[in-house]
Design a protein around this motif. Structure first.
Motif, PDB file in Angstrom:
ATOM      1  N   LEU A 344       0.515  -2.822 -13.911  1.00 61.83           N
ATOM      2  CA  LEU A 344       0.877  -2.938 -12.497  1.00 61.83           C
ATOM      3  C   LEU A 344       0.919  -1.568 -11.831  1.00 61.83           C
ATOM      4  O   LEU A 344       0.503  -1.409 -10.669  1.00 61.83           O
ATOM      5  N   VAL A 345       1.417  -0.569 -12.551  1.00 66.36           N
ATOM      6  CA  VAL A 345       1.425   0.795 -12.003  1.00 66.36           C
ATOM      7  C   VAL A 345       0.000   1.275 -11.775  1.00 66.36           C
ATOM      8  O   VAL A 345      -0.319   1.872 -10.734  1.00 66.36           O
ATOM      9  N   ARG A 346      -0.874   1.003 -12.744  1.00 70.66           N
ATOM     10  CA  ARG A 346      -2.272   1.413 -12.599  1.00 70.66           C
ATOM     11  C   ARG A 346      -2.926   0.713 -11.406  1.00 70.66           C
ATOM     12  O   ARG A 346      -3.700   1.311 -10.661  1.00 70.66           O
ATOM     13  N   VAL A 356       0.497  -6.062  -6.116  1.00 67.18           N
ATOM     14  CA  VAL A 356       1.381  -6.017  -7.283  1.00 67.18           C
ATOM     15  C   VAL A 356       2.726  -6.658  -7.007  1.00 67.18           C
ATOM     16  O   VAL A 356       3.530  -6.827  -7.935  1.00 67.18           O
ATOM     17  N   VAL A 357       3.001  -7.025  -5.761  1.00 69.60           N
ATOM     18  CA  VAL A 357       4.337  -7.501  -5.405  1.00 69.60           C
ATOM     19  C   VAL A 357       4.689  -8.785  -6.144  1.00 69.60           C
ATOM     20  O   VAL A 357       5.718  -8.877  -6.831  1.00 69.60           O
ATOM     21  N   VAL A 358       3.868  -9.795  -6.037  1.00 62.73           N
ATOM     22  CA  VAL A 358       4.159 -11.086  -6.682  1.00 62.73           C
ATOM     23  C   VAL A 358       4.143 -10.964  -8.204  1.00 62.73           C
ATOM     24  O   VAL A 358       5.082 -11.430  -8.875  1.00 62.73           O
ATOM     25  N   PRO A 359       3.108 -10.331  -8.803  1.00 58.41           N
ATOM     26  CA  PRO A 359       3.154 -10.180 -10.264  1.00 58.41           C
ATOM     27  C   PRO A 359       4.377  -9.403 -10.746  1.00 58.41           C
ATOM     28  O   PRO A 359       4.963  -9.744 -11.784  1.00 58.41           O
ATOM     29  N   ARG A 379       8.548   3.329 -10.183  1.00 55.28           N
ATOM     30  CA  ARG A 379       7.367   3.671  -9.395  1.00 55.28           C
ATOM     31  C   ARG A 379       6.892   2.480  -8.573  1.00 55.28           C
ATOM     32  O   ARG A 379       6.232   2.642  -7.545  1.00 55.28           O
ATOM     33  N   LEU A 380       7.227   1.282  -9.042  1.00 53.71           N
ATOM     34  CA  LEU A 380       6.811   0.087  -8.309  1.00 53.71           C
ATOM     35  C   LEU A 380       7.838  -0.367  -7.283  1.00 53.71           C
ATOM     36  O   LEU A 380       7.515  -1.106  -6.364  1.00 53.71           O
ATOM     37  N   ALA A 381       9.069   0.092  -7.442  1.00 55.73           N
ATOM     38  CA  ALA A 381      10.143  -0.398  -6.582  1.00 55.73           C
ATOM     39  C   ALA A 381       9.866  -0.114  -5.116  1.00 55.73           C
ATOM     40  O   ALA A 381      10.111  -0.951  -4.249  1.00 55.73           O
ATOM     41  N   LEU A 386       8.773  -1.999   0.251  1.00 61.11           N
ATOM     42  CA  LEU A 386       8.013  -1.843   1.494  1.00 61.11           C
ATOM     43  C   LEU A 386       7.314  -3.141   1.866  1.00 61.11           C
ATOM     44  O   LEU A 386       7.314  -3.551   3.031  1.00 61.11           O
ATOM     45  N   SER A 387       6.746  -3.839   0.890  1.00 54.79           N
ATOM     46  CA  SER A 387       6.064  -5.104   1.166  1.00 54.79           C
ATOM     47  C   SER A 387       7.047  -6.151   1.681  1.00 54.79           C
ATOM     48  O   SER A 387       6.750  -6.892   2.611  1.00 54.79           O
ATOM     49  N   ARG A 388       8.234  -6.183   1.065  1.00 55.74           N
ATOM     50  CA  ARG A 388       9.219  -7.164   1.508  1.00 55.74           C
ATOM     51  C   ARG A 388       9.694  -6.872   2.922  1.00 55.74           C
ATOM     52  O   ARG A 388       9.908  -7.787   3.724  1.00 55.74           O
ATOM     53  N   ARG A 389       9.867  -5.578   3.243  1.00 56.99           N
ATOM     54  CA  ARG A 389      10.272  -5.229   4.618  1.00 56.99           C
ATOM     55  C   ARG A 389       9.184  -5.640   5.603  1.00 56.99           C
ATOM     56  O   ARG A 389       9.478  -6.127   6.707  1.00 56.99           O
TER      57      ARG A 389
END
Length: 410
Positions: A344-346, A356-359, A379-381, A386-389
């Motif tokens: 997911l980071v990659r 990557v949000v849903v996965p 790193r994904l947080a 941001l996507s949720r906002r």
């Protein structure tokens, strides 16, 4: 030397006007036509009058060095296609043979050719019924057309056909339907004296076994998961006269996938052929499954997340990541869970972070109590937050628009 008559001069001028050249030029619909002809499938060109269907077939026959036989279906009787009964010396002993028309005899003598059935949509139902055996079995009366004969038809939509009829479902289901449209640049350049050249696709001999295996895997894979697509007769009369899925048309689609794969044809060409065989809805489903057939195996990605090569297209990348998370769910292990986070980071670093949000949310729900939280989650947080906002902001905007619309309605 006697002076030429005006008709002779006119003939010279007509010869100059007819002296045109051809050139290799990318043309999606022409490539789709030649590929279907190479696959020995009957093709039906749909297009408005005067758009160049007949001219395209004439040029195709010339380029392929095939004698062209044109038959106007609407001006013939059913017996012209089923054969005329001829009484012999002893009909009780020998029966009454069905004699074929002269154009069919010429095709058999030549051993090869392009049979062009023009104005098919103006043929009455009785003539369409007589054409069924010709199109499918290549038989006219007692005569069998040789394998070197290809069949192409042309039709105008019922709205623009003279005394037009809808095609009967049995006849329509025997054709690959191609919508023939004009290209402005092709027309202008052609009127200037140079038309595109139709060429048969170059099939790679070494790729034939793999092409057949790929086509069978694609069609069988889709129909295994979607059994209702095997046969769907449309409800409306107009749609029954076009492309729709049946075991026969799926077999044609399989053949076209194999030919397109062996020829290295583009996705646009393959899309025209598949949708023209089984219809738009089933065709698009098959195209989508074809895209996913080349996706990397989730287990391979989990085994080497650092060297993973992910698809560039967002929808395919999303499908890969969803597959990886599903693989971890099916066999939840700490090492596999960590590898999925690394993937997911990659994905976030090499493409749009929103995929990557849903996965990531699903993967987080799979954590066991004794599994430490990997550093990769930090790193994904940011991307997830941001996507949720952004989603919440979009919801607020949508609510405001709906409220304004309600006020305007009052």
């Amino acid at each position: 030397m006697p002076e030429k008559s005006q008709l002779d001069v006119a003939a010279d001028l007509l010869a100059l006007l007819g002296d045109t050249a051809t050139e290799p030029r990318p043309d999606t619909q022409l490539e789709a036509l030649t590929l279907a002809v190479a696959a020995d499938l009957p093709v039906l060109l749909w297009g408005e009058p005067g758009i160049g269907k007949t001219a395209a077939l004439t040029q195709l026959a010339t380029t392929l060095d095939l004698p062209l036989t044109t038959v106007i279906a609407s001006v013939h009787e059913p017996s012209d296609f089923s054969g005329l009964p001829i009484v012999g010396d002893d009909p009780a002993e020998q029966g009454v043979p069905m004699a074929p028309p002269d154009w069919a005899v010429r095709l058999v003598r030549a051993g090869r050719g392009l049979l062009f059935l023009d104005e098919l949509s103006t043929a009455p139902p009785a003539v369409q019924a007589a054409l069924l055996r010709l199109v499918l079995e290549r038989r006219i009366g007692a005569l069998q057309l040789p394998p070197g004969v290809r069949i192409v038809a042309a039709a105008n939509p019922r709205s623009s056909a003279a005394d037009g009829w809808e095609l009967s479902p049995p006849l329509a289901n025997r054709f690959v339907h191609l919508q023939w449209t004009h290209d402005h640049e092709v027309v202008v350049r052609g009127l200037g004296g140079t038309w595109p050249r139709a060429t048969l696709p170059r099939l790679d001999p070494d790729a034939l076994p793999d092409a057949v295996a790929f086509a069978r895997r694609a069609v069988c894979g889709l129909l295994t998961g979607r059994p209702k697509l095997v046969h769907q007769l449309p409800n409306s009369e107009a749609r029954r006269g076009g492309a729709w899925p049946s075991p026969r048309s799926w077999d044609m689609a399989l053949r076209l996938i194999a030919f397109a794969t062996a020829a290295g044809s583009s996705r646009d060409v393959l899309s025209l052929l598949i949708r023209g065989t089984v219809g738009d809805g089933p065709g698009l489903e098959l195209l989508a499954s074809l895209d996913r057939m080349d996706l990397p195996d989730p287990e391979d990605l989990l085994a080497d997340p650092a060297g993973a090569v992910l698809p560039e297209r967002g929808d395919l990348r999303q499908a890969v990541l969803d597959g990886v998370v599903a693989a971890v769910r099916n066999r939840p292990e700490r090492a596999r869970w960590d590898s999925a986070w690394a993937l997911l980071v990659r994905a976030m670093e090499t493409g749009a972070p929103d995929v990557v949000v849903v996965p990531a949310t699903t993967l987080a729900s799979l954590r066991r109590e004794d599994w430490d939280v990997p550093a990769a989650i930090e790193r994904l947080a940011g991307a997830v937050a941001l996507s949720r906002r952004a989603d919440r902001a979009a919801d607020r905007v949508a609510s405001r628009v709906a409220a304004l619309a309600g006020k305007a309605g009052r």
